[in-house]
Write an enzyme that holds these catalytic residues in place. Structure first.
Site, mmCIF file in Angstrom:
data_model
loop_
_atom_site.group_PDB
_atom_site.id
_atom_site.type_symbol
_atom_site.label_atom_id
_atom_site.label_comp_id
_atom_site.label_asym_id
_atom_site.label_seq_id
_atom_site.Cartn_x
_atom_site.Cartn_y
_atom_site.Cartn_z
ATOM 1 N N ASP A 44 1.071 -1.277 0.053
ATOM 2 C CA ASP A 44 -0.001 0.046 0.101
ATOM 3 C C ASP A 44 0.912 1.205 -0.120
ATOM 4 O O ASP A 44 1.942 1.257 0.325
ATOM 5 C CB ASP A 44 -0.904 0.070 1.237
ATOM 6 C CG ASP A 44 -2.195 0.907 1.066
ATOM 7 O OD1 ASP A 44 -2.410 1.363 -0.023
ATOM 8 O OD2 ASP A 44 -3.127 0.777 1.813
ATOM 9 N N ASP A 45 0.493 2.452 -0.436
ATOM 10 C CA ASP A 45 1.222 3.644 -0.591
ATOM 11 C C ASP A 45 1.425 4.076 1.077
ATOM 12 O O ASP A 45 2.496 4.566 1.364
ATOM 13 C CB ASP A 45 0.301 4.563 -1.241
ATOM 14 C CG ASP A 45 -1.065 5.016 -0.836
ATOM 15 O OD1 ASP A 45 -1.557 4.261 -0.022
ATOM 16 O OD2 ASP A 45 -1.645 5.865 -1.522
ATOM 17 N N ASP A 68 -2.137 5.006 7.522
ATOM 18 C CA ASP A 68 -2.544 6.041 8.272
ATOM 19 C C ASP A 68 -3.124 5.780 9.733
ATOM 20 O O ASP A 68 -2.151 5.450 10.397
ATOM 21 C CB ASP A 68 -3.646 6.964 7.546
ATOM 22 C CG ASP A 68 -4.060 8.166 8.007
ATOM 23 O OD1 ASP A 68 -3.991 8.395 9.385
ATOM 24 O OD2 ASP A 68 -4.362 9.262 7.226
#
Length: 161
Positions: A96-97, A100
């Protein structure tokens, strides 16, 4: 924690195409010796570009996706699984980028408990959900990825006060 709004983000960190490419290659360097990966699972949509870069660098041809939605612009809401994948994740690499709050990562980890989870960027609330990442950013920073941005005039900082 659901319904987190843009009020939680006080800073913006723009990422260029060149930087995301460099950071993905750095992540690939970190992952190359960890295991012999059978496949990459990119978390759509943010993880698709990093997954493609890392698949190339690790010479992995079997690439698949899980599709999870939780953001609308800068507001994080309920998790919606749009596409799952079968299996336990043994020998798989999830990309995943960004991690969060960890909500998306938690859902994907439950789906593929034996997979190795890697993200390019990680925030403190989500760090515990990833096995490998490259750069940590503060929780109150919105990362502006190049696929979400256009080049335009920016006011000088002094004029933004």
């Amino acid at each position: 924690m659901f319904g987190v709004s843009s009020e939680r983000y006080h800073k913006t960190y723009p990422i260029s195409w060149e930087q995301i490419h460099r950071d993905c290659k750095a992540l690939a360097w970190r992952l190359v010796g960890v295991a012999k990966w059978e496949r990459i699972i990119g978390i759509a949509r943010g993880g698709l570009v990093p997954a493609a870069i890392i698949a190339r660098e690790l010479n992995i041809r079997l690439v698949d996706t899980v599709c999870v939605s939780s953001y609308t612009l800068r507001t994080q809401g309920d998790i919606s699984i749009l596409k799952e994948i079968e299996g336990d994740g043994e020998g798989w690499l999830i990309i995943d980028d960004l991690v969060d709050t960890g909500k998306t990562a938690r859902v994907v980890r439950e789906m593929l408990p034996k997979a190795h989870f890697a993200a390019v960027y990680a925030k403190p609330e989500g760090r515990a959900f990833v096995d490998t990442f490259i750069t940590e950013v503060s929780q109150d920073t919105w990362i502006l990825f190049p696929w979400d941005a256009e080049t335009s005039y920016a006011k000088p900082i002094a004029e933004q006060q």
